[in-house]
Design a protein around this motif. Sequence first.
Motif, PDB file in Angstrom:
ATOM      1  N   GLN A 170      13.505   1.127  50.711  1.00  0.00           N
ATOM      2  CA  GLN A 170      13.012   1.615  51.999  1.00  0.00           C
ATOM      3  C   GLN A 170      13.333   0.589  53.081  1.00  0.00           C
ATOM      4  O   GLN A 170      13.357  -0.602  52.770  1.00  0.00           O
ATOM      5  N   PRO A 171      13.524   0.950  54.334  1.00  0.00           N
ATOM      6  CA  PRO A 171      13.518   2.312  54.866  1.00  0.00           C
ATOM      7  C   PRO A 171      14.920   2.902  54.987  1.00  0.00           C
ATOM      8  O   PRO A 171      15.085   3.887  55.690  1.00  0.00           O
ATOM      9  N   ALA A 172      15.920   2.306  54.332  1.00  0.00           N
ATOM     10  CA  ALA A 172      17.285   2.817  54.494  1.00  0.00           C
ATOM     11  C   ALA A 172      17.364   4.281  54.065  1.00  0.00           C
ATOM     12  O   ALA A 172      16.786   4.666  53.050  1.00  0.00           O
ATOM     13  N   PRO A 173      18.080   5.095  54.811  1.00  0.00           N
ATOM     14  CA  PRO A 173      18.270   6.480  54.390  1.00  0.00           C
ATOM     15  C   PRO A 173      19.057   6.533  53.077  1.00  0.00           C
ATOM     16  O   PRO A 173      19.851   5.641  52.789  1.00  0.00           O
ATOM     17  N   VAL A 174      18.816   7.561  52.288  1.00  0.00           N
ATOM     18  CA  VAL A 174      19.645   7.819  51.119  1.00  0.00           C
ATOM     19  C   VAL A 174      20.888   8.552  51.618  1.00  0.00           C
ATOM     20  O   VAL A 174      20.768   9.621  52.221  1.00  0.00           O
TER      21      VAL A 174
ATOM     22  N   ALA B 244      22.243  12.845  40.731  1.00  0.00           N
ATOM     23  CA  ALA B 244      21.178  12.765  41.735  1.00  0.00           C
ATOM     24  C   ALA B 244      19.842  12.406  41.089  1.00  0.00           C
ATOM     25  O   ALA B 244      19.005  11.728  41.696  1.00  0.00           O
ATOM     26  N   ALA B 245      19.665  12.839  39.855  1.00  0.00           N
ATOM     27  CA  ALA B 245      18.391  12.593  39.174  1.00  0.00           C
ATOM     28  C   ALA B 245      18.293  11.173  38.641  1.00  0.00           C
ATOM     29  O   ALA B 245      17.195  10.695  38.346  1.00  0.00           O
ATOM     30  N   THR B 246      19.414  10.477  38.517  1.00  0.00           N
ATOM     31  CA  THR B 246      19.385   9.176  37.831  1.00  0.00           C
ATOM     32  C   THR B 246      19.902   8.019  38.674  1.00  0.00           C
ATOM     33  O   THR B 246      19.649   6.863  38.346  1.00  0.00           O
ATOM     34  N   VAL B 247      20.620   8.312  39.752  1.00  0.00           N
ATOM     35  CA  VAL B 247      21.235   7.227  40.532  1.00  0.00           C
ATOM     36  C   VAL B 247      20.151   6.331  41.144  1.00  0.00           C
ATOM     37  O   VAL B 247      19.104   6.814  41.583  1.00  0.00           O
ATOM     38  N   PRO B 248      20.376   5.016  41.171  1.00  0.00           N
ATOM     39  CA  PRO B 248      19.384   4.144  41.826  1.00  0.00           C
ATOM     40  C   PRO B 248      19.322   4.419  43.326  1.00  0.00           C
ATOM     41  O   PRO B 248      20.356   4.615  43.963  1.00  0.00           O
TER      42      PRO B 248
ATOM     43  N   ARG C 178      14.929  14.835  46.635  1.00  0.00           N
ATOM     44  CA  ARG C 178      13.599  15.037  47.223  1.00  0.00           C
ATOM     45  C   ARG C 178      12.496  14.859  46.190  1.00  0.00           C
ATOM     46  O   ARG C 178      11.427  14.338  46.500  1.00  0.00           O
ATOM     47  N   GLN C 179      12.774  15.333  44.958  1.00  0.00           N
ATOM     48  CA  GLN C 179      11.767  15.191  43.905  1.00  0.00           C
ATOM     49  C   GLN C 179      11.488  13.722  43.594  1.00  0.00           C
ATOM     50  O   GLN C 179      10.409  13.369  43.136  1.00  0.00           O
ATOM     51  N   ARG C 180      12.490  12.884  43.857  1.00  0.00           N
ATOM     52  CA  ARG C 180      12.316  11.465  43.546  1.00  0.00           C
ATOM     53  C   ARG C 180      11.783  10.671  44.724  1.00  0.00           C
ATOM     54  O   ARG C 180      11.056   9.696  44.532  1.00  0.00           O
TER      55      ARG C 180
END
Lengths: 347, 347
Positions: free
Chosen positions: B37-41, B29-33, B66-68
């Motif tokens: 925008q605006p597509a949802p993750v 989660a911390a590294t995945v591309p 969220r942090q990213r």
Amino acid sequence: MEGAGAYNRRSGVQAASLRVPLSMLEHAAATVPLPGQPAPVVIADYGASSGHNSLAPMKAAVSSLRQRCGADRAISVVHTDLPGNDFAVLFQTLADDPESYMKGDEAVFASAVGRSFYGQILPSCSVTLGWSSWAVQWLSHAPAQIPDHVQVAYSNDPAARAAFARLAKEDWHAFLLSRGKELCPGGRLVIVTMACSDDGDFGHRGVLEAMQSGLRQLTSEGLLRPAEVRQMAIPTFGRTQREFVEPFTAQERFGGLSLERIEMFEGDDRIWSQFERDGDASLFGASWAAFSRASVFPTLALGLADGRNDPRAPVFMDRLEAVMAAQLARKPGPTFIPLAGLVLVKA
Amino acid sequence: MEGAGAYNRRSGVQAASLRVPLSMLEHAAATVPLPGQPAPVVIADYGASSGHNSLAPMKAAVSSLRQRCGADRAISVVHTDLPGNDFAVLFQTLADDPESYMKGDEAVFASAVGRSFYGQILPSCSVTLGWSSWAVQWLSHAPAQIPDHVQVAYSNDPAARAAFARLAKEDWHAFLLSRGKELCPGGRLVIVTMACSDDGDFGHRGVLEAMQSGLRQLTSEGLLRPAEVRQMAIPTFGRTQREFVEPFTAQERFGGLSLERIEMFEGDDRIWSQFERDGDASLFGASWAAFSRASVFPTLALGLADGRNDPRAPVFMDRLEAVMAAQLARKPGPTFIPLAGLVLVKA
């Protein structure tokens, strides 16, 4: 909603009244702006229940979009309903029903959302085409007891009538504001819902009279207590054209939506048509009683002392269905089914 | 899966073994591309069951994302399982559980897909982060009867062993090919699943022995017929490291995926740890029996003459649970729980 599939089997009344809104949906699907590649084209079906009545409209929408976007473009169909909905039946219907829009289309993807549509439940600006059939007449909750009837339209209690009308306005606003967030710019939302004629007629009179007198009979038989019957309220509300249009009167847009079209129309009364053909009064009574059972008896059962888990719930439903069927069979007649069809557009 | 919530309440065995894969998920989660925008993750949770065991991993993934991407970006969490899964419990868990990842986050949107993950069930290139916990050990079906056991790992029948191994390979390929289509370029899929040690040990020996001898006892009591017990097979398969890696040996990529990391590890045995603390043999037996009931008894019940609707199904489950609990309480011991954690990356 009563257990697996009951609603699917008995919801012909709704299916029979979709001509007007289906043409609205097909027109919307043919003209709505599509999102840029590679985003899926998202169709939302708000208030899908067990899915059976969604098959024809979703098939029409997918088929119309396919002509515009080709066979390979992903189309995502999101069916929403309350958390307790029977989503297993919905997914089984989508997989197995020969009329499913998923048959023969490898690029259509179904999903479900189990949350109330009176809040935002899909990402902002993600929905291209919205559809909601026979759903927004269900209020978010019953705002008051209805002392003299199960349906507020036939109540003479001013406090109950006022409480329901107030909540109907708030819920309609909440529904529109939430959809306004979810729709893409240019997105379309087509709604068909139970309504009320300009002169205040909610329709369904004979059926509701039979239900009310059935409850009286079950009380006199000792199966129900009077206090339980007073708790029973169907939290549906038939809005008039004026009430549907109200949010768009002060200014053209409400929550980013404008009302492109509204049509008040009368639903087909398939059960009466069947009786006119075959003269079978028993079938007439049984059909309306079965429809009532599937659509509202589980809500009425909430009024039992122990709610739906009350040990009397099954026999309550069986007896009420039988009593209604017998009463309706005694004097078959046509049922007035006032409906509204609306097309909303996101600016 | 047994009725509403049973699995949620009794699935502590799985939750206790998530440290390794949770750290894999947090790193992914911390590294995945992230998509533009605006597509949802989109996070997909493959094999969500009733949702309880998904709360902690989804909360970790959402919190890391969220942090990213900030508080306002839409994150869509799609929980998948078979059509008959209890999605109502899943949606209620997401709404009500204090540990739900939806609490306090207005921009996270949950949905469900009720289709087998051995096919493509989400749009191509739509998933940023995939997670699958304790799910891919379930094969698409039982490919053969297992004449001498309910679990093929403890069978001495060469035909059954070969049929299960063959299907396990096919299903693993199908799972990878489907996820390879669904993941975005650069997307990550983290899997934790039951496995098999290099020397062929599937673990869970004492529990499965108690189950097998319980079935014998119920047969000798006359509750089950021998032909029914022969029909009972748990279609799970513990793959070895070599079997997980097999698709990636001839060439680095399979279905567009490469295997970034694989770790074979042993699951925490919480039930044994509890016994070491309290010495309560009855609780030890009851805990494993309840876990077995929730996770596999409904599958065993399919072997009854009339399947899960067989009138003996409830008493079959009650008796088997009681017999297993008693037998396991007679000689408490540790359980070997071989697991595998994998991280796959879409090219």
